[in-house]
Design a protein around this motif. Structure first.
Motif, mmCIF file in Angstrom:
data_model
loop_
_atom_site.group_PDB
_atom_site.id
_atom_site.type_symbol
_atom_site.label_atom_id
_atom_site.label_comp_id
_atom_site.label_asym_id
_atom_site.label_seq_id
_atom_site.Cartn_x
_atom_site.Cartn_y
_atom_site.Cartn_z
ATOM 1 N N PHE A 277 3.429 -35.164 -6.619
ATOM 2 C CA PHE A 277 3.890 -33.946 -6.593
ATOM 3 C C PHE A 277 2.888 -32.606 -5.452
ATOM 4 C CE2 PHE A 277 4.098 -32.921 -11.716
ATOM 5 C CZ PHE A 277 3.843 -34.272 -11.890
ATOM 6 N N ARG A 278 3.700 -31.544 -5.567
ATOM 7 C CA ARG A 278 2.813 -30.868 -3.967
ATOM 8 C C ARG A 278 2.029 -29.517 -4.639
ATOM 9 N NH1 ARG A 278 8.046 -30.360 -0.351
ATOM 10 N NH2 ARG A 278 8.871 -28.161 -1.943
ATOM 11 N N GLN A 279 0.883 -28.920 -4.024
ATOM 12 C CA GLN A 279 0.342 -27.870 -4.215
ATOM 13 C C GLN A 279 0.519 -26.413 -3.057
ATOM 14 O OE1 GLN A 279 -2.145 -27.270 -6.588
ATOM 15 N NE2 GLN A 279 -1.666 -25.054 -7.059
ATOM 16 N N ALA A 280 1.159 -25.695 -2.117
ATOM 17 C CA ALA A 280 1.099 -25.577 -1.777
ATOM 18 C C ALA A 280 -0.111 -23.947 -1.611
ATOM 19 C CB ALA A 280 2.742 -24.459 -1.077
ATOM 20 N N PRO A 281 -0.619 -23.491 -0.684
ATOM 21 C CA PRO A 281 -1.654 -22.372 -0.841
ATOM 22 C C PRO A 281 -0.666 -21.205 -1.237
ATOM 23 C CG PRO A 281 -1.804 -22.775 1.052
ATOM 24 C CD PRO A 281 -0.670 -23.626 0.827
ATOM 25 N N GLY A 282 -1.672 -20.470 -2.344
ATOM 26 C CA GLY A 282 -1.210 -19.705 -2.905
ATOM 27 C C GLY A 282 0.010 -19.823 -4.169
ATOM 28 N N LYS A 283 0.298 -21.105 -4.929
ATOM 29 C CA LYS A 283 1.519 -21.489 -5.726
ATOM 30 C C LYS A 283 0.796 -22.631 -6.544
ATOM 31 C CE LYS A 283 5.122 -20.058 -1.845
ATOM 32 N NZ LYS A 283 6.040 -21.293 -1.564
ATOM 33 N N GLU A 284 1.609 -22.865 -7.233
ATOM 34 C CA GLU A 284 1.067 -23.700 -8.715
ATOM 35 C C GLU A 284 1.725 -25.140 -7.918
ATOM 36 O OE1 GLU A 284 1.616 -20.238 -12.734
ATOM 37 O OE2 GLU A 284 2.942 -23.080 -12.398
ATOM 38 N N ARG A 285 1.425 -26.173 -8.501
ATOM 39 C CA ARG A 285 1.501 -27.449 -8.161
ATOM 40 C C ARG A 285 2.976 -28.048 -8.983
ATOM 41 N NH1 ARG A 285 -2.962 -32.021 -9.169
ATOM 42 N NH2 ARG A 285 -3.959 -30.911 -8.009
ATOM 43 N N GLU A 286 3.732 -28.521 -7.884
ATOM 44 C CA GLU A 286 5.428 -28.610 -7.597
ATOM 45 C C GLU A 286 5.476 -30.130 -8.033
ATOM 46 O OE1 GLU A 286 7.881 -26.156 -6.402
ATOM 47 O OE2 GLU A 286 7.177 -27.221 -4.141
ATOM 48 N N LEU A 287 6.678 -30.660 -9.311
ATOM 49 C CA LEU A 287 6.606 -32.159 -8.742
ATOM 50 C C LEU A 287 7.813 -32.380 -7.866
ATOM 51 C CD1 LEU A 287 6.579 -34.997 -10.664
ATOM 52 C CD2 LEU A 287 8.963 -33.796 -11.997
ATOM 53 N N VAL A 288 7.367 -33.191 -7.066
ATOM 54 C CA VAL A 288 8.313 -33.681 -6.153
ATOM 55 C C VAL A 288 8.891 -34.566 -6.700
ATOM 56 C CG1 VAL A 288 8.439 -34.296 -3.524
ATOM 57 C CG2 VAL A 288 6.725 -32.846 -4.151
ATOM 58 N N ALA A 289 8.927 -35.384 -7.319
ATOM 59 C CA ALA A 289 9.712 -36.851 -7.685
ATOM 60 C C ALA A 289 9.164 -37.615 -8.773
ATOM 61 C CB ALA A 289 10.541 -37.660 -6.592
ATOM 62 N N PRO B 17 9.469 -26.879 7.123
ATOM 63 C CA PRO B 17 7.371 -25.635 7.563
ATOM 64 C C PRO B 17 7.794 -25.522 5.874
ATOM 65 C CG PRO B 17 9.010 -25.154 9.168
ATOM 66 C CD PRO B 17 10.008 -25.872 8.147
ATOM 67 N N GLU B 18 7.800 -25.535 4.564
ATOM 68 C CA GLU B 18 8.237 -25.274 3.654
ATOM 69 C C GLU B 18 7.965 -26.422 3.585
ATOM 70 O OE1 GLU B 18 10.998 -24.415 4.964
ATOM 71 O OE2 GLU B 18 12.789 -24.492 3.919
ATOM 72 N N ASP B 19 7.742 -27.509 3.730
ATOM 73 C CA ASP B 19 7.580 -28.442 2.950
ATOM 74 C C ASP B 19 5.662 -28.914 2.932
ATOM 75 O OD1 ASP B 19 10.063 -30.352 4.164
ATOM 76 O OD2 ASP B 19 9.795 -29.248 1.841
ATOM 77 N N THR B 20 4.895 -27.602 3.384
ATOM 78 C CA THR B 20 3.858 -27.662 4.421
ATOM 79 C C THR B 20 3.204 -27.715 2.784
ATOM 80 O OG1 THR B 20 3.821 -26.973 6.145
ATOM 81 C CG2 THR B 20 1.922 -26.643 5.008
ATOM 82 N N ALA B 21 1.574 -28.483 2.148
ATOM 83 C CA ALA B 21 1.817 -28.698 1.127
ATOM 84 C C ALA B 21 0.087 -29.312 0.974
ATOM 85 C CB ALA B 21 2.011 -28.384 0.318
ATOM 86 N N VAL B 22 -0.724 -29.784 0.112
ATOM 87 C CA VAL B 22 -1.357 -31.365 -0.539
ATOM 88 C C VAL B 22 -0.745 -32.057 -1.534
ATOM 89 C CG1 VAL B 22 -3.652 -31.626 -1.739
ATOM 90 C CG2 VAL B 22 -3.607 -29.677 0.404
ATOM 91 N N TYR B 23 0.178 -33.110 -1.216
ATOM 92 C CA TYR B 23 0.488 -33.848 -1.777
ATOM 93 C C TYR B 23 -0.420 -34.487 -2.929
ATOM 94 C CZ TYR B 23 4.930 -32.206 0.391
ATOM 95 O OH TYR B 23 6.161 -31.455 0.937
#
Length: 121
Positions: free
Chosen positions: A37-49, A87-93
């Motif tokens: 999963f990943r979570q970018a600043p100000g966004k909800e955590r989302e499933l990646v794979a 750049p939009e892949d920037t997040a905590v994984y």
């Protein structure tokens, strides 16, 4: 007790690649599905794979063709190979896994602590 420990995050330029690893350890009887999963600043955590024990995979549309999830069942480890990064892949994984831990008879969801990925020039 079960732990998931991620590694491999960091800073990468647009178009570059990174490989994340997540190793599960502890009193593990079996591991079912594993996921990133990943979570970018100000966004909800989302499933990646996500990947099944047999190796079947599913990806979010925004990473299809660029990211590859894999696992080594002998090492209780899941990987995420990230190519053509944006750049939009920037997040905590975060990695996650459904694990049956001794002496329990019920699977539970476990999470890693997260690893920062920054895509920037």
């Amino acid at each position: 007790q079960v732990q998931l420990v991620e590694s491999g995050g960091g800073l990468v330029q647009p178009g570059g690649s990174l490989r994340l690893s997540c190793a599960a350890s502890g009193t593990i009887s079996s591991i079912n599905g594993m996921a990133w999963f990943r979570q970018a600043p100000g966004k909800e955590r989302e499933l990646v794979a996500v990947i099944s024990p047999g190796g079947s995979t599913n990806y979010a549309d925004f990473v299809k063709g660029r990211f590859t999830i894999s696992r080594d069942n002998a090492k209780n480890t899941v990987y995420l190979q990230m190519n053509s990064m944006k750049p939009e892949d920037t997040a905590v994984y975060y990695c996650s896994a459904k694990i049956l831990s001794r002496p329990s008879t019920i699977e539970a969801d476990y999470w890693g602590q997260g690893t920062q990925v920054t895509v920037s020039s």
